[in-house]
Enzyme design. Structure first.
Site, mmCIF file in Angstrom:
data_model
loop_
_atom_site.group_PDB
_atom_site.id
_atom_site.type_symbol
_atom_site.label_atom_id
_atom_site.label_comp_id
_atom_site.label_asym_id
_atom_site.label_seq_id
_atom_site.Cartn_x
_atom_site.Cartn_y
_atom_site.Cartn_z
ATOM 1 N N SER A 154 0.815 -1.202 0.000
ATOM 2 C CA SER A 154 0.000 0.000 0.000
ATOM 3 C C SER A 154 0.850 1.253 0.000
ATOM 4 O O SER A 154 1.961 1.268 0.536
ATOM 5 C CB SER A 154 -0.933 0.004 1.211
ATOM 6 O OG SER A 154 -0.373 0.776 2.235
ATOM 7 N N LYS A 155 0.297 2.293 -0.630
ATOM 8 C CA LYS A 155 1.066 3.520 -0.688
ATOM 9 C C LYS A 155 1.214 4.137 0.694
ATOM 10 O O LYS A 155 2.161 4.818 0.986
ATOM 11 C CB LYS A 155 0.518 4.514 -1.695
ATOM 12 C CG LYS A 155 -0.955 4.713 -1.722
ATOM 13 C CD LYS A 155 -1.268 5.658 -2.890
ATOM 14 C CE LYS A 155 -2.738 5.805 -3.130
ATOM 15 N NZ LYS A 155 -3.012 6.568 -4.345
ATOM 16 N N ARG A 156 0.262 3.811 1.569
ATOM 17 C CA ARG A 156 0.343 4.393 2.915
ATOM 18 C C ARG A 156 1.589 3.908 3.652
ATOM 19 O O ARG A 156 2.147 4.615 4.445
ATOM 20 C CB ARG A 156 -0.907 4.062 3.728
ATOM 21 C CG ARG A 156 -2.137 4.681 3.082
ATOM 22 C CD ARG A 156 -3.025 5.409 4.069
ATOM 23 N NE ARG A 156 -3.972 6.229 3.324
ATOM 24 C CZ ARG A 156 -5.256 5.949 3.180
ATOM 25 N NH1 ARG A 156 -5.775 4.902 3.764
ATOM 26 N NH2 ARG A 156 -6.031 6.731 2.473
#
Ligand code: GLU
Length: 477
Positions: A249-251
């Site tokens: 995930s980009k998070r």
């Protein structure tokens, strides 16, 4: 027949990450396979998550990877604007239409009241408190400047079913659906509302996106139904995992397209690998050019189960693409990696020749050849090689002869240097390996190097080669 129209609708929140690029790729491939159109829409209504420069990264990445969109903010089209923040008036207009038909309502509840609602498993579900306010009261409160949102009025009984091309029929009890906010108190729409309005107004008849939207889709369908609009076809895609437990995930800062390019992955290899994250062709091929992807892509090949982002496989695919580059193309692409470090002092063509078939990513070049610039003392155990029957003793005998032979070499290139070593072995009645192995160790201080002794010597040049041989001979004393 209506033309197929797919879209990629990223939020400009930073780099374009692997999952986003896969959505774009599949939407592009599916549209193009069916003579359809592929549209780019920027979903920037959540201003809090907006990252400066992110929109340019999206344009750049899509152009660079060949995912050319037929319509979009920077290329135009008949259904613009293609940036949500420029469409703000549309959303309010449609939300009001829903209020008129009873499918939505104004809500004036304060944050305090919302927080006082019962907490059920961490969520405070809205209780339709404002649903029954009279039209007069609503008007009065709006006119007096009270803050409000507009909520969708979900049915409380029955269920909503739709068909997803990958996951089959999805049914949700309407009672599970909350009266979600359509228009926020700042007048901006939520994603949940804007995506439906835009998809409809932009003629999108096929929505492809990540599985995280699978369970929200019934809410969107209820909006389509409320307007009397035709629902689009849905294709939800499996999650991409970092490992068995964690989503990529980009998070949590996982790989973006630009990071991979910076590490030395080629765009064709990245696209090829991303295509395989959740899809496989009927013939199970793995290495596929962009044209082959276009030819082979089909919805039936999308898997339901999560796929794991495997950097080892990506590197392997990348190495195949590197190997098939022409020497000129390789040299051109490798130039920044070679010129950005100590390697700029070496013959670029020779560096390229040595390394092209031996790297998986361009980022490895600097480390793989570091021994050309650094030659610290090394352990003589490196001369041990059972197969070649070499060790420090055999090296002690052969290295002075290698030095003597090299001193006489007049044309300093791989071919002549290799011949010199082979002649030496022959003259000594030894197998080639008994000379080649210790020579390579003596020149590099390493047991494994890209290229053999003669290639390394060619790159080092005569003076440095002889200097290293002297040092290695001394180390054995
Ligand atoms: N803006 C959404 C996102 O970036 C797009 C979801 C969709 O494709 O509808 O996740």
């Amino acid at each position: 027949m209506t033309q197929l129209r797919t879209r990629f609708a990223p939020s400009p929140t930073g780099y374009l990450h692997i999952g986003g690029l896969r959505t774009a790729l599949y939407s592009y491939l599916y549209a193009k396979k069916n003579n359809g159109k592929f549209i780019l829409r920027i979903e920037d209504t959540d201003q809090g998550r907006y990252v400066e420069g992110a929109v340019d990264i999206i344009y750049r990445t899509l152009h660079e990877t060949g995912l050319h969109y037929d319509e979009g903010p920077d290329v135009g089209g008949e259904y613009g604007p293609y940036i949500q923040s420029q469409r703000a008036n549309e959303y309010l207009y449609y939300a009001k239409k829903l209020v008129e038909s009873g499918h939505a309502y104004y809500c004036f509840c304060t944050e305090e009241r919302l927080q006082s609602l019962p907490d059920v498993n961490g969520a405070r579900r809205y209780d339709k408190h404002c649903l029954h306010l009279s039209a007069e009261e609503v008007e009065r409160r709006i006119n007096s400047g009270e803050k409000y949102v507009i909520r969708q009025n979900m049915p409380v009984t029955g269920n909503t079913t739709y068909h997803d091309a990958v996951y089959g029929d999805i049914t949700i009890e309407n009672s599970e659906l909350e009266d979600q906010i359509l228009i926020k108190s700042d007048g901006m729409p939520t994603y949940n509302f804007a995506n439906v309005i835009d998809d409809h107004l932009m003629g999108i008849n096929c929505v492809m996106r990540g599985i995280e939207y699978l369970s929200s889709t019934p809410k969107y369908n209820l909006l389509y139904d409320a307007f009397g609009w035709e629902r689009p076809m849905y294709i939800h895609m499996p999650p991409i995992m970092k490992d068995a437990q964690h989503k990529l995930s980009k998070r949590n800062g996982d790989a973006s397209y630009e990071d991979l390019v910076k590490k030395g992955f080629l765009k064709n290899a990245i696209i090829n690998y991303i295509a395989l994250l959740g899809w496989s062709p009927k013939d199970d091929s793995e290495k596929m050019s962009f044209e082959q992807l276009l030819e082979k892509f089909d919805i039936a090949g999308i898997n339901k189960s999560p796929s794991i982002f495997d950097p080892v496989k990506l590197a392997w695919l990348n190495s195949l693409y590197i190997k098939e580059m022409t020497p000129e193309a390789f040299a051109e692409y490798a130039t920044p990696w070679i010129e950005g470090c100590y390697l700029k002092n070496f013959d670029k063509a020779l560096v390229c020749k040595l390394i092209q078939s031996r790297i998986e990513t361009f980022g490895e070049i600097e480390d793989k050849l570091r021994f050309l610039a650094e030659f610290p003392p090394f352990d003589s155990a490196l001369y041990d090689n059972q197969k070649q029957k070499t060790n420090a003793d055999t090296a002690r005998q052969i290295l002075p002869l290698v030095k003597e032979k090299f001193t006489q070499v007049s044309v300093w290139d791989n071919q002549h240097l290799y011949e010199a070593l082979v002649q030496l072995a022959e003259a000594q009645g030894l197998k080639n390996g008994k000379v080649l192995w210790p020579a390579r160790v003596a020149l590099s201080g390493l047991a494994a190097t890209p290229g053999g002794a003669s290639e390394i010597a060619e790159l080092l040049g005569k003076a440095e080669t002889l200097r290293r041989l002297d040092i290695s001979i001394q180390l054995l004393k």
